[in-house]
Each structure stands twice: as structure tokens, then as C-alpha cells.
Scaffold this motif. Structure first.
Motif, PDB file in Angstrom:
ATOM      1  N   ALA A  15      22.690  42.088  20.820  1.00  0.00           N
ATOM      2  CA  ALA A  15      23.862  42.098  21.480  1.00  0.00           C
ATOM      3  C   ALA A  15      24.245  43.651  21.381  1.00  0.00           C
ATOM      4  O   ALA A  15      24.366  44.450  20.436  1.00  0.00           O
ATOM      5  CB  ALA A  15      24.836  41.248  20.968  1.00  0.00           C
ATOM      6  N   LEU A  16      25.029  44.285  22.586  1.00  0.00           N
ATOM      7  CA  LEU A  16      25.727  45.508  22.554  1.00  0.00           C
ATOM      8  C   LEU A  16      27.226  45.143  22.549  1.00  0.00           C
ATOM      9  O   LEU A  16      27.666  44.574  23.450  1.00  0.00           O
ATOM     10  CB  LEU A  16      25.187  46.364  23.848  1.00  0.00           C
ATOM     11  N   LEU A  50      35.092  43.163  17.151  1.00  0.00           N
ATOM     12  CA  LEU A  50      34.573  43.080  15.718  1.00  0.00           C
ATOM     13  C   LEU A  50      34.414  41.614  15.191  1.00  0.00           C
ATOM     14  O   LEU A  50      33.503  41.372  14.630  1.00  0.00           O
ATOM     15  CB  LEU A  50      35.881  43.558  14.775  1.00  0.00           C
ATOM     16  N   GLU A  51      35.042  40.570  15.697  1.00  0.00           N
ATOM     17  CA  GLU A  51      34.958  39.297  15.279  1.00  0.00           C
ATOM     18  C   GLU A  51      33.607  38.841  15.734  1.00  0.00           C
ATOM     19  O   GLU A  51      32.919  37.875  15.368  1.00  0.00           O
ATOM     20  CB  GLU A  51      36.216  38.513  15.425  1.00  0.00           C
ATOM     21  N   MET A  52      33.298  39.224  17.264  1.00  0.00           N
ATOM     22  CA  MET A  52      32.223  38.874  17.808  1.00  0.00           C
ATOM     23  C   MET A  52      30.936  39.400  16.993  1.00  0.00           C
ATOM     24  O   MET A  52      29.989  38.680  16.793  1.00  0.00           O
ATOM     25  CB  MET A  52      32.312  39.024  19.318  1.00  0.00           C
ATOM     26  N   SER A  91      20.752  40.555  16.399  1.00  0.00           N
ATOM     27  CA  SER A  91      20.946  41.830  15.972  1.00  0.00           C
ATOM     28  C   SER A  91      22.001  42.673  16.964  1.00  0.00           C
ATOM     29  O   SER A  91      22.117  42.457  17.980  1.00  0.00           O
ATOM     30  CB  SER A  91      19.569  42.656  16.399  1.00  0.00           C
ATOM     31  N   ILE A  92      22.616  43.585  16.147  1.00  0.00           N
ATOM     32  CA  ILE A  92      23.830  44.099  16.810  1.00  0.00           C
ATOM     33  C   ILE A  92      23.808  45.572  16.810  1.00  0.00           C
ATOM     34  O   ILE A  92      23.684  46.132  16.106  1.00  0.00           O
ATOM     35  CB  ILE A  92      25.158  43.929  16.040  1.00  0.00           C
ATOM     36  N   ALA A 121      25.562  46.983  11.948  1.00  0.00           N
ATOM     37  CA  ALA A 121      25.474  47.063  13.352  1.00  0.00           C
ATOM     38  C   ALA A 121      24.482  48.601  13.420  1.00  0.00           C
ATOM     39  O   ALA A 121      24.880  49.320  12.815  1.00  0.00           O
ATOM     40  CB  ALA A 121      26.662  47.272  14.301  1.00  0.00           C
ATOM     41  N   LYS A 122      23.699  48.748  14.466  1.00  0.00           N
ATOM     42  CA  LYS A 122      23.228  50.033  14.654  1.00  0.00           C
ATOM     43  C   LYS A 122      24.313  50.848  15.460  1.00  0.00           C
ATOM     44  O   LYS A 122      24.642  50.364  16.779  1.00  0.00           O
ATOM     45  CB  LYS A 122      21.882  49.755  15.474  1.00  0.00           C
TER      46      LYS A 122
END
Length: 303
Positions: free
Chosen positions: A4-5, A15-17, A27-28, A44-45
Motif C-alpha cells: 500500500a502507498l 498513520l493508523e491505516m 508492505s507499506i 514504511a519505505k
């Protein structure tokens, strides 16, 4: 592994998502202007860029399965900035055939005594509501132009990581007890959404088959003053209930554009706008997550 982007990972919903998706094995990636502002507990990347620039969003969106749209312009600039801010994300989603997750709110609807479901006609009573309707119309158009859209509509956010929230305005710690300044009277019931529940439930919905344009209403928490008082009492917490000083807002508002806009939305604290979350409950059945207010209060970082 799905990716997810997040656009707006520093915001309350973003933030909560990110936390909920990561917990579920996603993966974020996040497009951010300043990576130093992203909390260290978020995995997160981080990609440095500007969500207003379509090409930078396009680069960040390569290889992802979902775009979480959690951006918000300053409250007093919605009319000028909300739609232009949304547009690059939607154009990328249209071109890449991606699903966009969008957090809707209750501004789209007139107050009414009955619960509001996903089929309710939208008649916004405010300029901000008109902006939100236009945003959702553009989202619907995007779903017809190659993108896919999921709207999760919620109330005022409550959460352990929220900032600039109504709860932080209402609740203050005074010596040995809490003082709660309610923005509404004894009779009014206000609609809230506990973010960890909302986002955990949303992740489960995203794992299910959905239409190209899907709308879900959060069952949320419909709370009166008495509900708050009982929740504090069940935790053994002593509180003093007062009335929010709206008159103070009125005095300062001519000099503070954001407060001027807040006053325009005061009707939400005077008339009911409560969502019907039956569709979400039925879709998730026993896996639907709902935390009682007394437990919610234990998770909050109250002043």
C-alpha cells in the motif's frame, strides 16, 4: 505480499491505516515531504516527494496494490485546495488501475433523526460539505475511468495517536481529575469513530471482493454526555463536566481563520448526524472489531 502507498502518513487516518495494514502483513510505502516527521514506530519505505506532483505520485505508486488517500489541506483552505490535492492521486490510479481508499465523513449529509446508510442522498448544509460531495463525485468518475475506489465514511476520530482532535480539545487533566468540556448539551448524541477499530475493519474489507466503487459506513460510537461520564466512571476516573466555551471561539475567530471554519460546523454538535454501519457489520460478521468507550479511554494519551 501486498503493498500500500500511503499519501498523508503523518495524518490521523494515514498513520493508523499504515499500522493496521502492516499488522495484517502488508508492505507499506509512503510519499512524504519530510521523512523526519514520520513516527519511528511506523514501518514504511519512505519516498521523498510531493503528492501535488503527479509524476512523483506515479513513481511512488509503481508496484503497489492500493493507494490510501489520507491528505488534508488546512481546514480553512478546503475550498481552494481539496480538489487539486486529490487530482494527482486519482489520475495515477486511473492510469495504473489501482484501488484508492478514501476516508469519507458526515459533512455530506443534512442532520436527521434516523440513521444514515450508504444509499442516503447527499444534501450538504455547509460549504465544506459541498467540497466533500465534489470530491466523492470525482472519486466516482475515477472508478469509471480505470481506477477502483473504496470510501470508508466515519465520524470524528478518537485514537491513541491522534493530534488536533476534538478529544484533545475536550479533555484536560487538572490535578487529581479530568475536566471534560463538552461541545454539546445533555441531549445531543454525537458520532465518533475509534481509529484502531475503523482501520482494522477497513483492512478486512479490503481483503474481500468489492465493486469498482464501494462505500462503507463505520458503525462507530454514538455518544451522549452520559456515555462519556459512565465510561470514565467505569475506569474509576474522577471527572468534572463543563461546557465548551464556544463564545471564546467566536471572539477569536475573526483573527484565526481555522476557528472561523470550525464555528461554521457547530451544527454537528447541535443536531444528529449518525451513520448506519449495518453493511459493514454484516460483511465482517464475527470478525468485526468494536472497542467499548471505557477501553478506548484507557488507550488514549489524555492531557
Amino acid at each position: 505480499m501486498k503493498t500500500a502507498l500511503i499519501l498523508g502518513i503523518n495524518g490521523n487516518f494515514g498513520l493508523e491505516m499504515a499500522l493496521a495494514l502492516s499488522k495484517a502483513g502488508w508492505s507499506i510505502k509512503a510519499l512524504v515531504r519530510d521523512p523526519n516527521k514520520v513516527p519511528s514506530f511506523v514501518e514504511a519505505k519512505l519516498i521523498v516527494g510531493d503528492a501535488l506532483k503527479q509524476q512523483q505520485v506515479m513513481v511512488a505508486a509503481q508496484g503497489v496494490d492500493l493507494i490510501v488517500y489520507a491528505l488534508n489541506p488546512p481546514y480553512h483552505r478546503w475550498q481552494q485546495q481539496a480538489l487539486p490535492l486529490l487530482e494527482p492521486c486519482l489520475q495515477v490510479a486511473e492510469q495504473l488501475g489501482l484501488r484508492v481508499l478514501f476516508p469519507g465523513n458526515v459533512y455530506n449529509f443534512n442532520p436527521q433523526a434516523s440513521l444514515i446508510d450508504e444509499n442516503q442522498a447527499m444534501h450538504p448544509p455547509s460549504e465544506k460539505g459541498q467540497v466533500r460531495v465534489k470530491m466523492e463525485q470525482r472519486l466516482k468518475q475515477a472508478s469509471e475511468n480505470g481506477a477502483k475506489v473504496t470510501i470508508v465514511r466515519a465520524g470524528d476520530f478518537i485514537g491513541p495517536h491522534t493530534h488536533l482532535s476534538w478529544v484533545s480539545t475536550m479533555v484536560k487533566h487538572r490535578k487529581s481529575r479530568y475536566q471534560v468540556a463538552f461541545p454539546h448539551n445533555q441531549e445531543h448524541v454525537h458520532f465518533w469513530s475509534y481509529l484502531p477499530d475503523l482501520c482494522a475493519n477497513t483492512v478486512q474489507l479490503l481483503e474481500q471482493s468489492q465493486a469498482d466503487f464501494e462505500v462503507w459506513h463505520d458503525p462507530g460510537l454514538a455518544l451522549s454526555r452520559k456515555d462519556w461520564q459512565q465510561a470514565f466512571a467505569s475506569n474509576g476516573t474522577n471527572i468534572k463536566s463543563t461546557n465548551l466555551a464556544w463564545w471564546g471561539f467566536s471572539i477569536i475567530a475573526p483573527f484565526v481563520p481555522m476557528l472561523k471554519e470550525v464555528l461554521k460546523m457547530r451544527y454537528l454538535w447541535q443536531q444528529p448526524v449518525i451513520l448506519d454501519g449495518s453493511k459493514m457489520r454484516q460483511a465482517l460478521q464475527k470478525s468485526y472489531q468494536s472497542t467499548p468507550l471505557s477501553q478506548v479511554l484507557q488507550q488514549l494519551k489524555l492531557n
